[in-house]
Scaffold this active site. Sequence first.
Site, PDB file in Angstrom:
ATOM      1  N   SER A  24     -11.868   4.934  -6.668  1.00  0.00           N
ATOM      2  CA  SER A  24     -11.655   3.911  -7.681  1.00  0.00           C
ATOM      3  C   SER A  24     -11.428   2.515  -7.088  1.00  0.00           C
ATOM      4  CB  SER A  24     -10.432   4.295  -8.513  1.00  0.00           C
ATOM      5  OG  SER A  24     -10.172   3.315  -9.479  1.00  0.00           O
ATOM      6  N   GLY A  67      -9.780   1.198 -12.204  1.00  0.00           N
ATOM      7  CA  GLY A  67      -8.628   1.509 -13.046  1.00  0.00           C
ATOM      8  C   GLY A  67      -8.794   0.876 -14.425  1.00  0.00           C
ATOM      9  N   CYS A 127      -0.521   2.853  -8.617  1.00  0.00           N
ATOM     10  CA  CYS A 127      -0.953   1.497  -8.271  1.00  0.00           C
ATOM     11  C   CYS A 127       0.251   0.660  -7.854  1.00  0.00           C
ATOM     12  CB  CYS A 127      -1.662   0.829  -9.445  1.00  0.00           C
ATOM     13  SG  CYS A 127      -2.233  -0.820  -9.001  1.00  0.00           S
ATOM     14  N   LYS A 164      -3.553  11.088  -9.332  1.00  0.00           N
ATOM     15  CA  LYS A 164      -3.611  10.385  -8.040  1.00  0.00           C
ATOM     16  C   LYS A 164      -2.226   9.883  -7.674  1.00  0.00           C
ATOM     17  CE  LYS A 164      -6.259   6.771  -5.700  1.00  0.00           C
ATOM     18  NZ  LYS A 164      -7.380   5.836  -5.865  1.00  0.00           N
ATOM     19  N   ASN A 185      -3.202   7.045  -2.959  1.00  0.00           N
ATOM     20  CA  ASN A 185      -3.473   5.635  -3.240  1.00  0.00           C
ATOM     21  C   ASN A 185      -3.005   4.817  -2.021  1.00  0.00           C
ATOM     22  OD1 ASN A 185      -3.879   3.098  -4.622  1.00  0.00           O
ATOM     23  ND2 ASN A 185      -3.632   4.199  -6.540  1.00  0.00           N
ATOM     24  N   THR A 186      -2.829   3.514  -2.172  1.00  0.00           N
ATOM     25  CA  THR A 186      -2.512   2.640  -1.028  1.00  0.00           C
ATOM     26  C   THR A 186      -1.002   2.567  -0.757  1.00  0.00           C
ATOM     27  OG1 THR A 186      -2.489   0.810  -2.592  1.00  0.00           O
ATOM     28  CG2 THR A 186      -4.521   1.163  -1.371  1.00  0.00           C
ATOM     29  N   GLY A 220      -8.032   8.199   2.042  1.00  0.00           N
ATOM     30  CA  GLY A 220      -7.249   7.260   2.859  1.00  0.00           C
ATOM     31  C   GLY A 220      -7.917   7.046   4.200  1.00  0.00           C
ATOM     32  N   THR A 223     -12.276   1.942   1.031  1.00  0.00           N
ATOM     33  CA  THR A 223     -12.499   0.733   1.828  1.00  0.00           C
ATOM     34  C   THR A 223     -13.832   0.750   2.575  1.00  0.00           C
ATOM     35  OG1 THR A 223     -10.129   0.519   2.042  1.00  0.00           O
ATOM     36  CG2 THR A 223     -11.437  -0.702   3.634  1.00  0.00           C
TER      37      THR A 223
HETATM   38  C1  FMN Z   1     -10.213  -3.445  -3.575  1.00  0.00           C
HETATM   39  C2  FMN Z   1      -9.563  -2.145  -3.956  1.00  0.00           C
HETATM   40  C3  FMN Z   1      -9.345  -1.852  -5.311  1.00  0.00           C
HETATM   41  C4  FMN Z   1      -8.737  -0.648  -5.690  1.00  0.00           C
HETATM   42  N1  FMN Z   1      -8.549  -0.373  -7.018  1.00  0.00           N
HETATM   43  C5  FMN Z   1      -8.022   0.841  -7.394  1.00  0.00           C
HETATM   44  C6  FMN Z   1      -7.864   1.181  -8.772  1.00  0.00           C
HETATM   45  O1  FMN Z   1      -8.238   0.438  -9.684  1.00  0.00           O
HETATM   46  N2  FMN Z   1      -7.304   2.396  -9.074  1.00  0.00           N
HETATM   47  C7  FMN Z   1      -6.898   3.273  -8.089  1.00  0.00           C
HETATM   48  O2  FMN Z   1      -6.391   4.363  -8.392  1.00  0.00           O
HETATM   49  N3  FMN Z   1      -7.059   2.971  -6.778  1.00  0.00           N
HETATM   50  C8  FMN Z   1      -7.599   1.792  -6.410  1.00  0.00           C
HETATM   51  N4  FMN Z   1      -7.760   1.499  -5.081  1.00  0.00           N
HETATM   52  C9  FMN Z   1      -7.337   2.484  -4.075  1.00  0.00           C
HETATM   53  C10 FMN Z   1      -8.515   3.324  -3.571  1.00  0.00           C
HETATM   54  O3  FMN Z   1      -9.154   4.027  -4.623  1.00  0.00           O
HETATM   55  C11 FMN Z   1      -8.026   4.326  -2.486  1.00  0.00           C
HETATM   56  O4  FMN Z   1      -7.094   5.219  -3.065  1.00  0.00           O
HETATM   57  C12 FMN Z   1      -7.349   3.615  -1.331  1.00  0.00           C
HETATM   58  O5  FMN Z   1      -8.004   2.410  -1.022  1.00  0.00           O
HETATM   59  C13 FMN Z   1      -7.296   4.488  -0.068  1.00  0.00           C
HETATM   60  O6  FMN Z   1      -8.566   4.890   0.356  1.00  0.00           O
HETATM   61  P1  FMN Z   1      -9.419   4.070   1.470  1.00  0.00           P
HETATM   62  O7  FMN Z   1      -8.538   3.901   2.656  1.00  0.00           O
HETATM   63  O8  FMN Z   1     -10.634   4.920   1.716  1.00  0.00           O
HETATM   64  O9  FMN Z   1      -9.756   2.769   0.854  1.00  0.00           O
HETATM   65  C14 FMN Z   1      -8.355   0.293  -4.686  1.00  0.00           C
HETATM   66  C15 FMN Z   1      -8.586  -0.007  -3.325  1.00  0.00           C
HETATM   67  C16 FMN Z   1      -9.182  -1.201  -2.964  1.00  0.00           C
HETATM   68  C17 FMN Z   1      -9.419  -1.469  -1.494  1.00  0.00           C
END
Ligand code: FMN
Length: 308
Positions: free
Chosen positions: A25, A50, A134, A169, A196-197, A248, A271
């Site tokens: 997402s 989201g 979030c 999540k 998530n982050t 992640g 990412t």
């Molecule tokens: C620019 C950006 C926007 C994101 N928006 C959402 C969101 O709207 N909803 C959500 O659950 N996670 C969101 N995330 C989190 C990602 O879906 C993912 O859980 C998180 O970035 C970890 O994975 P990654 O390290 O592969 O990016 C966002 C991440 C990024 C970088």
Amino acid sequence: MKLSVQLAPQNKRGLLLSNPVIAASGTIGYGTEYEHPFDIQSLGALVCKGTTFEPRDGNPQPRIAETSCGVLNSIGLQNIGVRSLIKEKAPVWAKWRVPVIVNVAGSAEEEYVRIAREIDGVAGISGIELNISCPNVKAGGMEFGADPVSAARITSAVKRASSLPLWVKLTPNTADIVGIARSVSDSGADAIVLTNTLKAMAIDIKTRRPVLGNVTGGLSGPALKPVALRMVYEVAAVITRIPVIGCGGILNAEDALEFIMAGASAVQIGTANLINPPAPVEVIEGIKAYMQKEKIEDIHDIVGVARR
Ligand SMILES: Cc1cc2nc3c(=O)[nH]c(=O)nc-3n(C[C@H](O)[C@H](O)[C@H](O)COP(=O)(O)O)c2cc1C
């Protein structure tokens, strides 16, 4: 070679993916915005941005900053709102082979429930990903997901409101990931997404101010990987009734295979889509090549193998 995975085994509708690689997402919009440098239909699934009940403009700029081994974002759930999503996006998704999951967000339990009700039974929507993680909104989001009692309550309420497969999540910003995973599993989640982050920040020493307009944001990318991997390993050891989906810092097939061996039935890629858009298809191809080389017939044979 069998790559397909069932990601809602306890749900009547089920959610069968042709392979275990999902676009995360917020990193692929609605999948409809641009010409993808790969066949989007070859993904296992994609999760849209989201979605809140009303449209949202998101947080003040700047909302993205690079760090040494990851990205900070504080988008703040900018989105078109659920009614436009149903009107404009779902009819396009209904023609697709790839299942689309709607990431549902809100600032109160009632908002999550209203969105879940609106999208129940809409053609083109294959499941809900409940975003109680979030870190970039003032109310709701991570607040719900960092406490086992409120995480359980919101999961049950959404479960009652919709028959769609329900992934929950979770946030890594907690000391008790296993306790929270257990409570959402007991409350009707069909799968758990980890993670998530991480809540984080950066400071510009020239201006002497926080870099992000929102001061803090969410850290994603390679810096997050070992943390998320550990959480998948711990949660998958105790939650066996429903699948765990790892997310992640996955940049390539080797990263994805680590998550699968830790116990993830599937992985999400976030990412990496911003750095190298064809990353998800490269991951699928890399997993296939590994399975061929190692003579693995079925992806399930290596799920959780690091724990055995
Ligand atoms: C620019 C950006 C926007 C994101 N928006 C959402 C969101 O709207 N909803 C959500 O659950 N996670 C969101 N995330 C989190 C990602 O879906 C993912 O859980 C998180 O970035 C970890 O994975 P990654 O390290 O592969 O990016 C966002 C991440 C990024 C970088």
